[in-house]
Design a protein around this motif. Sequence first.
Motif, PDB file in Angstrom:
ATOM      1  N   GLN A  59       0.931  -1.293  -0.059  1.00 17.65           N
ATOM      2  CA  GLN A  59      -0.075   0.002   0.013  1.00 17.65           C
ATOM      3  C   GLN A  59       0.830   1.244   0.152  1.00 17.65           C
ATOM      4  OE1 GLN A  59      -2.551  -0.451   3.382  1.00 17.65           O
ATOM      5  NE2 GLN A  59      -4.038  -1.951   2.349  1.00 17.65           N
TER       6      GLN A  59
ATOM      7  N   ALA B  36       2.319   1.508  -3.548  1.00 15.75           N
ATOM      8  CA  ALA B  36       1.313   2.216  -4.228  1.00 15.75           C
ATOM      9  C   ALA B  36       1.025   3.499  -4.189  1.00 15.75           C
ATOM     10  CB  ALA B  36       0.141   1.260  -4.306  1.00 15.75           C
ATOM     11  N   ALA B  37       0.967   4.122  -2.852  1.00 16.09           N
ATOM     12  CA  ALA B  37       0.716   5.429  -2.513  1.00 16.09           C
ATOM     13  C   ALA B  37       1.756   6.312  -3.114  1.00 16.09           C
ATOM     14  CB  ALA B  37       0.493   5.648  -0.986  1.00 16.09           C
TER      15      ALA B  37
ATOM     16  N   ALA C 200       3.772   5.654  -5.549  1.00 13.91           N
ATOM     17  CA  ALA C 200       3.911   5.859  -6.886  1.00 13.91           C
ATOM     18  C   ALA C 200       2.518   6.411  -7.716  1.00 13.91           C
ATOM     19  CB  ALA C 200       3.844   4.372  -7.634  1.00 13.91           C
ATOM     20  N   ARG C 201       1.589   6.695  -6.893  1.00 13.48           N
ATOM     21  CA  ARG C 201       0.432   7.543  -7.503  1.00 13.48           C
ATOM     22  C   ARG C 201       0.630   8.886  -7.871  1.00 13.48           C
ATOM     23  NH1 ARG C 201      -3.612  10.709  -5.790  1.00 13.48           N
ATOM     24  NH2 ARG C 201      -5.733  10.296  -6.204  1.00 13.48           N
ATOM     25  N   PRO C 202       0.232   8.974  -9.304  1.00 11.94           N
ATOM     26  CA  PRO C 202       0.336  10.227  -9.714  1.00 11.94           C
ATOM     27  C   PRO C 202      -0.360  11.495  -8.830  1.00 11.94           C
ATOM     28  CG  PRO C 202      -0.552   8.737 -11.359  1.00 11.94           C
ATOM     29  CD  PRO C 202      -0.610   8.142 -10.009  1.00 11.94           C
TER      30      PRO C 202
ATOM     31  N   LEU D 291      -3.782  12.750  -9.916  1.00  9.10           N
ATOM     32  CA  LEU D 291      -4.903  11.707 -10.062  1.00  9.10           C
ATOM     33  C   LEU D 291      -6.041  12.117  -8.823  1.00  9.10           C
ATOM     34  CD1 LEU D 291      -6.068   9.089 -11.368  1.00  9.10           C
ATOM     35  CD2 LEU D 291      -5.055   7.988  -9.527  1.00  9.10           C
TER      36      LEU D 291
ATOM     37  N   LEU E 109      -8.993  12.346  -5.990  1.00 15.51           N
ATOM     38  CA  LEU E 109      -9.161  11.321  -5.016  1.00 15.51           C
ATOM     39  C   LEU E 109     -10.530  10.534  -5.204  1.00 15.51           C
ATOM     40  CD1 LEU E 109      -7.981  13.545  -1.851  1.00 15.51           C
ATOM     41  CD2 LEU E 109      -6.635  11.681  -3.040  1.00 15.51           C
TER      42      LEU E 109
END
Length: 272
Positions: free
Chosen positions: A58, A61-62, A64-66, A69, A71
């Motif tokens: 998690q 992933a957080a 690597a999150r653009p 993007l 919410l």
Amino acid sequence: MSRAGVLLLAAIVGSAAAASAPETAPEAPLHAAAEAGSGAVWAPASGMRPETRPQSEQRLAAAARPADLPLLAPGESLLPSGRPDSLAEQVLFKRRQLRKGSVCGDIGIQGDNVGHVSGTLPGCGAKDAVRVREIAGVRLSQASLMTCNTARALKTWIRREVETAFGRRNKVVSLRVAAHYTCRTRNNRPGARISEHGKARAIDISGFTLASGETVSVLRGWQNRKTRKKLKKIWRAACGPFGTVLGPESDRYHKDHFHLDVARHRGGTYCR
């Protein structure tokens, strides 16, 4: 060297190593001393150090999150968004309109104040009468003259059973009024006592109009297998809010309507 000498030497070497090691160094396991007795030199196993915690999927992933993007959940607060001011103003405006047209001190009873009504026969008339157009959101087919006690009983009956008697998706939206205030004797018989209609304490209902546009009449609906059970339930629910409830099975005068009045009897509610 004898076996006792070997054990003594191992104990001396172990004491010296413990004194020179830092406080955080792990203690040697008990079985090391026994192995030392056989002449083996003890060394800490590599597996005694804690393993590195694996990275959280998690967190990865957080990271690597653009950043651009949007919410998928509230970013600042878990509280629901407030209602727009325009909606609140519409609700308040509707309540003000309802309060303006209400009678009997009840916003659910819409109509006009009439006041004192005098009759042409002795015993007829009413004090503080009102002319009701709508009760609990259900319209009356004609504006009906009645006392506030009668209007309140009608409201209780509507909310208790009438409104949803034919289904919550096909509610009753209007009552067909056959009679309300009229100065006359009971069943219009000469010499009989004054009817409750002559005191504005009674109303006759002959049908129920549904949201679908269909009207279920008491006359035909009472004989129809599909609607008879529902009409009987409606008739039974009136017993209590009203003091007298008469239906198609009471006598020949009420074959096509329900007679409802707020007269009180010594034996309690009279339902036939």
